[in-house]
Design a protein around this motif. Sequence first.
Motif, short mmCIF file in Angstrom:
data_model
loop_
_atom_site.label_atom_id
_atom_site.label_comp_id
_atom_site.label_asym_id
_atom_site.label_seq_id
_atom_site.Cartn_x
_atom_site.Cartn_y
_atom_site.Cartn_z
N GLY A 1 0.81 -1.23 0.00
CA GLY A 1 0.00 0.00 0.00
C GLY A 1 0.83 1.27 0.00
O GLY A 1 0.50 2.24 -0.68
N SER A 2 1.95 1.27 0.74
CA SER A 2 2.78 2.48 0.78
C SER A 2 3.43 2.75 -0.57
O SER A 2 3.60 3.91 -0.97
CB SER A 2 3.85 2.37 1.87
N THR A 3 3.77 1.69 -1.30
CA THR A 3 4.34 1.85 -2.64
C THR A 3 3.32 2.49 -3.57
O THR A 3 3.63 3.44 -4.30
CB THR A 3 4.78 0.48 -3.20
N VAL A 4 2.10 1.98 -3.53
CA VAL A 4 1.04 2.53 -4.39
C VAL A 4 0.72 3.96 -3.99
O VAL A 4 0.51 4.82 -4.85
CB VAL A 4 -0.21 1.63 -4.36
N THR A 5 0.71 4.24 -2.70
CA THR A 5 0.45 5.61 -2.23
C THR A 5 1.47 6.58 -2.82
O THR A 5 1.11 7.67 -3.29
CB THR A 5 0.46 5.67 -0.69
#
Length: 155
Positions: free
Chosen positions: A71-75
């Motif tokens: 999720g942090s990568t996509v964010t």
Amino acid sequence: MSDDDNAEEVTLGRIETEVALLMRLGEATRRASGSAEHRVLDRAAYVILRHLDTAGPQNVSALAARLNLDGSTVTRQVSALQRDGLIARTPDPADGRGTVISPTPAGLQRMAAVQAARTRLYGDILADWTGDDRDTLAELLHRLNEALDARNRRR
């Protein structure tokens, strides 16, 4: 080990080698392309925009799950896309506290330019292949991607 087992092992080894080469040569071909259209989006942005175009607006969690990414990568990727005006955040109709992401017209335009450039490139690369061979390749790659996706979803 039986002859059948040995033949299967050899075939699987060939597949592993060919997939590794495909990934390396695909990236090298993209980087070496003389067309600026290939470079108007990085690979992550292209994949995100393609998915949003197909699946419709998504929240970051759903997008990360579908793309098998953290999720942090996509964010971070979504923030960069928003900063560039390629995606927009709007309130989530299912949960007003959250937001969903959708491509902007500029994002769709860039995505379409990259897709068209890639389609032309593969048309050139596969120019001497028969239509049947192209169809077979497309079907087998689709099946491989489905199998890879199913395996990743089980984890």
